[in-house]
Design a protein around this motif. Sequence first.
Motif, mmCIF file in Angstrom:
data_model
loop_
_atom_site.group_PDB
_atom_site.id
_atom_site.type_symbol
_atom_site.label_atom_id
_atom_site.label_comp_id
_atom_site.label_asym_id
_atom_site.label_seq_id
_atom_site.Cartn_x
_atom_site.Cartn_y
_atom_site.Cartn_z
ATOM 1 N N THR A 164 29.489 46.869 30.843
ATOM 2 C CA THR A 164 30.927 47.116 30.772
ATOM 3 C C THR A 164 31.270 48.466 31.374
ATOM 4 O OG1 THR A 164 31.124 45.762 28.782
ATOM 5 C CG2 THR A 164 32.911 47.310 29.216
ATOM 6 N N ARG A 165 30.447 49.460 31.127
ATOM 7 C CA ARG A 165 30.683 50.793 31.713
ATOM 8 C C ARG A 165 30.759 50.699 33.240
ATOM 9 N NH1 ARG A 165 26.628 54.994 33.112
ATOM 10 N NH2 ARG A 165 27.789 56.916 33.462
ATOM 11 N N TYR A 166 29.858 49.965 33.838
ATOM 12 C CA TYR A 166 29.880 49.824 35.294
ATOM 13 C C TYR A 166 31.138 49.094 35.760
ATOM 14 C CZ TYR A 166 25.318 51.780 36.400
ATOM 15 O OH TYR A 166 24.280 52.653 36.603
ATOM 16 N N ARG A 167 31.501 48.043 35.049
ATOM 17 C CA ARG A 167 32.717 47.316 35.444
ATOM 18 C C ARG A 167 33.940 48.210 35.375
ATOM 19 N NH1 ARG A 167 34.623 43.923 32.441
ATOM 20 N NH2 ARG A 167 33.249 43.822 30.620
ATOM 21 N N ARG A 168 34.031 49.006 34.309
ATOM 22 C CA ARG A 168 35.192 49.871 34.144
ATOM 23 C C ARG A 168 35.209 50.985 35.195
ATOM 24 N NH1 ARG A 168 37.786 49.576 29.078
ATOM 25 N NH2 ARG A 168 39.370 50.866 30.086
ATOM 26 N N LEU A 169 34.051 51.605 35.408
ATOM 27 C CA LEU A 169 33.986 52.713 36.354
ATOM 28 C C LEU A 169 34.237 52.267 37.793
ATOM 29 C CD1 LEU A 169 30.895 54.650 34.955
ATOM 30 C CD2 LEU A 169 33.252 55.473 35.002
ATOM 31 N N MET A 170 33.730 51.083 38.141
ATOM 32 C CA MET A 170 33.855 50.597 39.512
ATOM 33 C C MET A 170 35.118 49.766 39.727
ATOM 34 S SD MET A 170 31.093 51.979 40.697
ATOM 35 C CE MET A 170 30.700 51.242 42.285
ATOM 36 N N LYS A 171 35.970 49.695 38.679
ATOM 37 C CA LYS A 171 37.243 48.970 38.785
ATOM 38 C C LYS A 171 37.023 47.544 39.286
ATOM 39 C CE LYS A 171 39.314 52.888 37.817
ATOM 40 N NZ LYS A 171 39.851 53.159 36.471
ATOM 41 N N SER A 172 36.032 46.871 38.683
ATOM 42 C CA SER A 172 35.660 45.550 39.191
ATOM 43 C C SER A 172 36.087 44.411 38.273
ATOM 44 C CB SER A 172 34.141 45.479 39.398
ATOM 45 O OG SER A 172 33.476 45.607 38.169
ATOM 46 N N VAL A 173 37.085 44.646 37.420
ATOM 47 C CA VAL A 173 37.605 43.545 36.608
ATOM 48 C C VAL A 173 38.149 42.456 37.533
ATOM 49 C CG1 VAL A 173 39.340 42.888 34.919
ATOM 50 C CG2 VAL A 173 38.121 45.045 34.668
ATOM 51 N N THR A 174 37.854 41.206 37.208
ATOM 52 C CA THR A 174 38.197 40.107 38.110
ATOM 53 C C THR A 174 39.690 40.018 38.402
ATOM 54 O OG1 THR A 174 38.110 37.698 38.387
ATOM 55 C CG2 THR A 174 38.344 38.534 36.137
ATOM 56 N N PRO A 175 40.066 39.752 39.675
ATOM 57 C CA PRO A 175 41.475 39.510 39.971
ATOM 58 C C PRO A 175 41.895 38.067 39.683
ATOM 59 C CG PRO A 175 40.199 39.461 41.989
ATOM 60 C CD PRO A 175 39.242 39.819 40.889
ATOM 61 N N ASP A 176 40.907 37.170 39.513
ATOM 62 C CA ASP A 176 41.179 35.754 39.295
ATOM 63 C C ASP A 176 41.052 35.445 37.807
ATOM 64 O OD1 ASP A 176 41.445 33.030 39.316
ATOM 65 O OD2 ASP A 176 40.107 32.708 41.015
ATOM 66 N N TRP A 177 42.106 35.747 37.065
ATOM 67 C CA TRP A 177 42.042 35.640 35.614
ATOM 68 C C TRP A 177 41.914 34.202 35.131
ATOM 69 C CZ3 TRP A 177 40.979 39.807 32.968
ATOM 70 C CH2 TRP A 177 41.299 41.056 33.523
ATOM 71 N N GLN A 178 42.578 33.268 35.792
ATOM 72 C CA GLN A 178 42.501 31.878 35.356
ATOM 73 C C GLN A 178 41.097 31.312 35.541
ATOM 74 O OE1 GLN A 178 44.936 30.566 33.594
ATOM 75 N NE2 GLN A 178 45.935 32.553 33.931
ATOM 76 N N ARG A 179 40.465 31.675 36.627
ATOM 77 C CA ARG A 179 39.090 31.228 36.862
ATOM 78 C C ARG A 179 38.150 31.839 35.815
ATOM 79 N NH1 ARG A 179 35.981 31.546 42.719
ATOM 80 N NH2 ARG A 179 34.065 30.464 42.093
ATOM 81 N N MET A 180 38.399 33.096 35.469
ATOM 82 C CA MET A 180 37.588 33.755 34.461
ATOM 83 C C MET A 180 37.731 33.054 33.114
ATOM 84 S SD MET A 180 37.706 35.870 31.633
ATOM 85 C CE MET A 180 39.338 36.591 31.720
ATOM 86 N N ALA A 181 38.962 32.727 32.735
ATOM 87 C CA ALA A 181 39.196 32.041 31.470
ATOM 88 C C ALA A 181 38.502 30.681 31.451
ATOM 89 C CB ALA A 181 40.698 31.882 31.237
ATOM 90 N N ALA A 182 38.551 29.979 32.581
ATOM 91 C CA ALA A 182 37.903 28.670 32.670
ATOM 92 C C ALA A 182 36.389 28.800 32.546
ATOM 93 C CB ALA A 182 38.275 27.988 33.982
ATOM 94 N N ALA A 183 35.825 29.855 33.115
ATOM 95 C CA ALA A 183 34.379 30.068 33.047
ATOM 96 C C ALA A 183 33.937 30.319 31.603
ATOM 97 C CB ALA A 183 33.982 31.230 33.936
ATOM 98 N N HIS A 184 34.728 31.086 30.860
ATOM 99 C CA HIS A 184 34.389 31.338 29.466
ATOM 100 C C HIS A 184 34.546 30.064 28.623
ATOM 101 C CE1 HIS A 184 34.704 35.565 30.711
ATOM 102 N NE2 HIS A 184 33.948 35.818 29.677
ATOM 103 N N GLN A 185 35.548 29.257 28.938
ATOM 104 C CA GLN A 185 35.725 27.988 28.232
ATOM 105 C C GLN A 185 34.530 27.067 28.481
ATOM 106 O OE1 GLN A 185 38.671 26.688 26.243
ATOM 107 N NE2 GLN A 185 36.795 25.582 25.687
ATOM 108 N N ALA A 186 34.099 26.981 29.740
ATOM 109 C CA ALA A 186 32.971 26.123 30.074
ATOM 110 C C ALA A 186 31.698 26.591 29.365
ATOM 111 C CB ALA A 186 32.765 26.109 31.596
ATOM 112 N N LEU A 187 31.512 27.902 29.308
ATOM 113 C CA LEU A 187 30.339 28.450 28.624
ATOM 114 C C LEU A 187 30.387 28.125 27.130
ATOM 115 C CD1 LEU A 187 27.776 30.161 28.642
ATOM 116 C CD2 LEU A 187 29.223 32.202 28.545
ATOM 117 N N ALA A 188 31.546 28.322 26.518
ATOM 118 C CA ALA A 188 31.692 28.023 25.095
ATOM 119 C C ALA A 188 31.446 26.542 24.813
ATOM 120 C CB ALA A 188 33.084 28.426 24.613
ATOM 121 N N ASP A 189 31.938 25.668 25.689
ATOM 122 C CA ASP A 189 31.746 24.222 25.488
ATOM 123 C C ASP A 189 30.263 23.867 25.462
ATOM 124 O OD1 ASP A 189 34.474 23.848 25.394
ATOM 125 O OD2 ASP A 189 34.652 23.150 27.461
#
Length: 223
Positions: A164-189
């Motif tokens: 998380t530190r690397y993501r925050r420092l490198m400003k690499s939070v995903t721009p594709d939020w809907q795809r990210m949400a779908a990926a977490h849903q698929a993982l949870a399923d």
Amino acid sequence: MDAAPATAVEAATHRLREEIVAGALPPEARLRLRDLAARTGYGATPLREALSRLAAEGFVVFEGQKGFSVPPVTRAHLLDITRSRQFVEPEALRLAMEAGGAAWEDEIVASLSLLKREVERRTPEESWLDVYEAKHHRFHRALIAACPLVSLRAFCDDLYMQTTRYRRLMKSVTPDWQRMAAAHQALADLVLARDAAAQQALRDHIGTTASRVLAMFGDADPP
């Protein structure tokens, strides 16, 4: 959700870890007790103990006469923590899927719902990102919460925070939020179905996150 820190040392440790992960204390910054006391309001004794704890966790560097500092960010370190996560976290997940009961399942569903809701209400403010990161962390903790090996869960959590530190420092939070949400849903399923494919899905998910950061180091090869 994290419980409130029980002591000044725990509170100081939590505060400094959060500021290092968020980048408020930047890479290679010197961590002088006088400055930290003025910044946080904690005394020298709990701060010194907090820094020692964070050094043991890898969030702080201690060098002889130079004292404490925030670790630098490097491609080699990111690859190290990513590959370590890909090795240990799927195993923790496997054990959680074997041992998890209804309460474990309920927390996965609840944390996923909160994460998706937070994505829907996103704003460009840094304060929103702090809230999102807390919800994201809760979901990933929930996945392995039923793992019976406490030390393994703690190690996974430390590696997660390093990532998380690397993501925050490198400003690499995903721009594709809907795809990210779908990926977490698929993982949870997959996890809730106790599907063995969940382990590889988690491994791939960790690698995808790291690849965005590695690209900023000029590295096109996925971990």
